[in-house]
Design a protein around this motif. Structure first.
Motif, short mmCIF file in Angstrom:
data_model
loop_
_atom_site.label_atom_id
_atom_site.label_comp_id
_atom_site.label_asym_id
_atom_site.label_seq_id
_atom_site.Cartn_x
_atom_site.Cartn_y
_atom_site.Cartn_z
N GLY A 126 -33.66 31.72 45.73
CA GLY A 126 -33.73 31.01 47.00
C GLY A 126 -34.26 29.60 46.87
N THR A 127 -34.00 28.80 47.88
CA THR A 127 -34.46 27.40 47.91
C THR A 127 -35.98 27.31 48.03
OG1 THR A 127 -34.13 27.28 50.30
CG2 THR A 127 -32.29 26.58 48.90
N ASP A 128 -36.62 28.43 48.36
CA ASP A 128 -38.08 28.47 48.49
C ASP A 128 -38.76 28.95 47.21
OD1 ASP A 128 -37.20 31.08 48.53
OD2 ASP A 128 -38.21 31.62 50.39
N GLY A 129 -37.97 29.21 46.15
CA GLY A 129 -38.53 29.67 44.88
C GLY A 129 -38.68 31.17 44.79
N VAL A 130 -38.30 31.90 45.83
CA VAL A 130 -38.38 33.36 45.81
C VAL A 130 -37.07 33.92 45.25
CG1 VAL A 130 -38.56 35.45 47.23
CG2 VAL A 130 -39.97 33.45 47.76
N ILE A 131 -37.21 34.87 44.33
CA ILE A 131 -36.04 35.57 43.78
C ILE A 131 -35.97 36.93 44.47
CG2 ILE A 131 -34.94 36.50 41.71
CD1 ILE A 131 -36.67 34.47 40.10
N SER A 132 -34.93 37.13 45.25
CA SER A 132 -34.72 38.41 45.95
C SER A 132 -33.79 39.26 45.09
CB SER A 132 -34.10 38.20 47.32
OG SER A 132 -34.98 37.42 48.13
N ILE A 133 -34.20 40.49 44.81
CA ILE A 133 -33.43 41.36 43.93
C ILE A 133 -32.88 42.52 44.76
CG2 ILE A 133 -33.52 42.83 41.88
CD1 ILE A 133 -35.76 40.96 40.87
N TYR A 134 -31.60 42.83 44.54
CA TYR A 134 -30.93 43.90 45.26
C TYR A 134 -30.38 44.90 44.26
CZ TYR A 134 -31.31 40.53 49.00
OH TYR A 134 -31.80 39.64 49.92
N LYS A 135 -30.15 46.14 44.72
CA LYS A 135 -29.77 47.19 43.78
C LYS A 135 -28.32 47.13 43.32
CE LYS A 135 -28.57 51.34 46.34
NZ LYS A 135 -28.95 52.72 46.56
N ASP A 136 -27.49 46.34 43.97
CA ASP A 136 -26.12 46.14 43.49
C ASP A 136 -25.61 44.77 43.94
OD1 ASP A 136 -25.12 46.35 46.14
OD2 ASP A 136 -24.78 48.50 45.92
N MET A 137 -24.42 44.43 43.52
CA MET A 137 -23.87 43.10 43.78
C MET A 137 -23.47 42.89 45.24
SD MET A 137 -24.22 41.36 41.06
CE MET A 137 -23.18 39.93 41.30
N THR A 138 -23.50 43.95 46.07
CA THR A 138 -23.21 43.78 47.49
C THR A 138 -24.47 43.44 48.28
OG1 THR A 138 -23.55 46.11 48.08
CG2 THR A 138 -21.33 45.47 47.34
N GLY A 139 -25.62 43.47 47.61
CA GLY A 139 -26.88 43.17 48.30
C GLY A 139 -27.51 44.38 48.95
N ALA A 140 -27.21 45.57 48.45
CA ALA A 140 -27.76 46.80 49.02
C ALA A 140 -29.26 46.89 48.75
CB ALA A 140 -27.05 48.02 48.43
N ALA A 141 -29.96 47.53 49.68
CA ALA A 141 -31.41 47.68 49.59
C ALA A 141 -31.80 48.77 48.59
CB ALA A 141 -31.97 48.03 50.97
#
Length: 159
Positions: A126-141
């Motif tokens: 992210g532009t805020d320096g946070v890396i958000s990680i998701y369990k698959d390439m669709t962005g699933a939680a």
């Protein structure tokens, strides 16, 4: 003889075919580029920072290694694991020098609910320096139970 390198005080180091410019940096030959300034590498950094994971019962940390050459960033995300207590998973602490101008999407290897994934996970820088990680390439939680991990992963993106 052919000149392959030009060195002058207070000028860029010019490789064969390039013109030395005022300032500091490394000038590459201008090939199909109108401006030689576009071919001057004037920013190179290697650094680390401590990322803190969220979405777990504790806040595990890991050292992220970063190389920035011009506007290209290559980052090695360390292995981080913890007991899940949320469906989200983020790594915080990214310094300004590695933040992209728009979100960047990269593949990483993850584990959810103590089971290794058979497909790649998604890391969104992210532009805020946070890396958000998701369990698959669709962005699933993630599952809010068991262990969740990100394995050592190298990602590259343009800032």
């Amino acid at each position: 003889f052919t000149r392959i390198l030009t060195v002058e005080k207070d000028k860029t180091l010019a490789l064969q075919g390039a013109t030395s410019q005022t300032g500091a940096g490394l000038s590459f030959p201008a090939t199909q580029v109108a401006s030689t300034d576009a071919n001057t590498l004037d920013d190179y950094r290697e650094f680390t920072y401590t990322a803190t994971a969220t979405g777990m019962t504790t806040a595990p940390t890991g050292t992220v290694s970063v190389v920035r050459a011009g506007n290209m960033v290559t980052m090695e995300i360390p292995a981080i694991t913890g007991t899940s207590n949320a469906t989200t998973f983020t790594l915080t602490g990214g310094p300004t020098t590695m933040r992209p101008s728009a979100a960047r999407y990269c593949m990483v290897r993850i584990r959810d609910n103590s089971v290794a994934a058979t497909t790649p996970g998604l890391a969104v820088i992210g532009t805020d320096g946070v890396i958000s990680i998701y369990k698959d390439m669709t962005g699933a939680a993630f599952t809010a139970a068991g262990n969740k991990d990100v394995y050592i992963s190298s990602v590259s993106y343009i800032i």
